[in-house]
Design an enzyme around this catalytic site. Sequence first.
Site, PDB file in Angstrom:
ATOM      1  CD  GLU A 263      -6.795  -6.776 -29.515  1.00 47.49           C
ATOM      2  OE1 GLU A 263      -7.760  -6.466 -30.249  1.00 47.49           O
ATOM      3  OE2 GLU A 263      -6.695  -7.878 -28.940  1.00 47.49           O
ATOM      4  CD  GLU A 393      -6.777   3.790 -33.544  1.00 46.26           C
ATOM      5  OE1 GLU A 393      -6.864   2.644 -34.014  1.00 46.26           O
ATOM      6  OE2 GLU A 393      -6.696   4.016 -32.319  1.00 46.26           O
TER       7      GLU A 393
END
Length: 501
Positions: A263, A393
């Site tokens: 994840e 990110e």
Amino acid sequence: MTNRIDIFDAQMSALDLGSHPQSLINGELVNGSGDPISLVDPFTELPLTTYNDAGAELATAACHAAQEAQVDWAALSGMARGQVMQDIARAVLAKAEPLAMLEALVAGKPIRDCRVEVAKVAEMFAYYGGWADKVHGEVIPVPSGHLNYTKREPLGVVFQITPWNAPIFTGGWQIAPAIATGNGVVIKPSELTPVTTVALVRLAEQVGLPKGLVNVLCGLGPTAGQTAIEHPAIRKVIFVGSPETGRVVATAAAKALKPSVLELGGKSANIIFDDANLKHACLGAQAAIFSGAGQSCVAGSRLLVHRSIHAELVEMLTAGMNEIRLGDPLDEATEVGPISNARQFAHVSEMVARAVSDGANVLSRESTPDKGYFVPPTVLKNVTNTDHVAQTEIFGPVVAAIPFDTEDEAIALANGTEFSLAGAVWTTDVGRAHRIADHVRAGTFWINSYKAIHVSSPFGGSLNSGFGRSSGTDALMEYTSTKSVWLDSAATPRIAFGYVS
């Protein structure tokens, strides 16, 4: 003002954790023998305490303990496991305040957010406790006439690695479905935020979870983590964190011929059309990127706005961000705390500086607290979707506002990164809402909403956002393997080969 180390010590005492972080192995708090690690308060930038890396020896002991305890745990009925998990849920709620306080101090999250997350952890154990006796297989009408049925069986022992941005939340997120399905667990929270995971498991043991079933390693990835991945007792590796570290973990697991669930990060597109309720969309955009100081894998870090309302929406967004209350995570009024650690603070600051050098215009909050790892809520204009800041990110309260003209362009921009974790659209056109949801590549997608997440709904992504799913019934499947059983009930066995005398 009360000394923050005294506050830290008081919460550790209330949760029976000793005077400093220690690994929890076979029901016992154990000091590591590795290098010293400092826990730093991100609000004061001062150390709260130090502890030693668990190291390889404790990792090996943790795997052995989980392997031994798992056999008896898996032999229990699902109902019996579920009853223990319901007791854990109640124990978490009973200790909600010290858990939340400890999380706020160490992770830098506002106390109001920590209380919500602790309550969600209790809900996770209650939810999966209810599923513990309902995981079953199916009967398959195979054409040969055999009775063929399947069983869902526990994997054995799993290794879980959780991040620093939501340590107790992700701890519960992973531990609950794993033990509901009969597995043992070795979990390594981030070395920067280990204490609430230890507290969670210690509470669970106090109300009936077998000692050794879940073991917590307080330490570093290259030492304790690598040893656990390679240990023969580990059957699967679950990692929550950055794509960079995820590649390292997945490679190590693959070398050991072990599957993994990753994840990872996101670069989620929050799309606003010109027919949207702008006030609602503006509030959603603030929640998407500024709440939690933007330290969320699903943060709406790319704000795609129809060109006709782009200037108006950005003006509303920047006016609103100046009203957000930044401050001490322990202050009841604080809405956004500091970045959780010095390394991430430097990364976010460098990303903003690079965006400026690439030509972005910066609209940032007028003031921030004079201490702590604070990055002000920031909007970047004059950014294209191919710029570094729009492709990488940030994991901080920084959003790139990018205009678009058509529905097709909005979809292309949303899909124009190597991430695919989440996304959202704001529109009053129902048909458009569903078209966008159908075509944007994302594991979770919201319509006129953002960050709605619940333990009953599957969560995960693809590409650089990882693979596999957490939460929902999908998580139960991740922690089980399927066995197919064939029974020949015919008077004469259906074997058309061989000889007997």
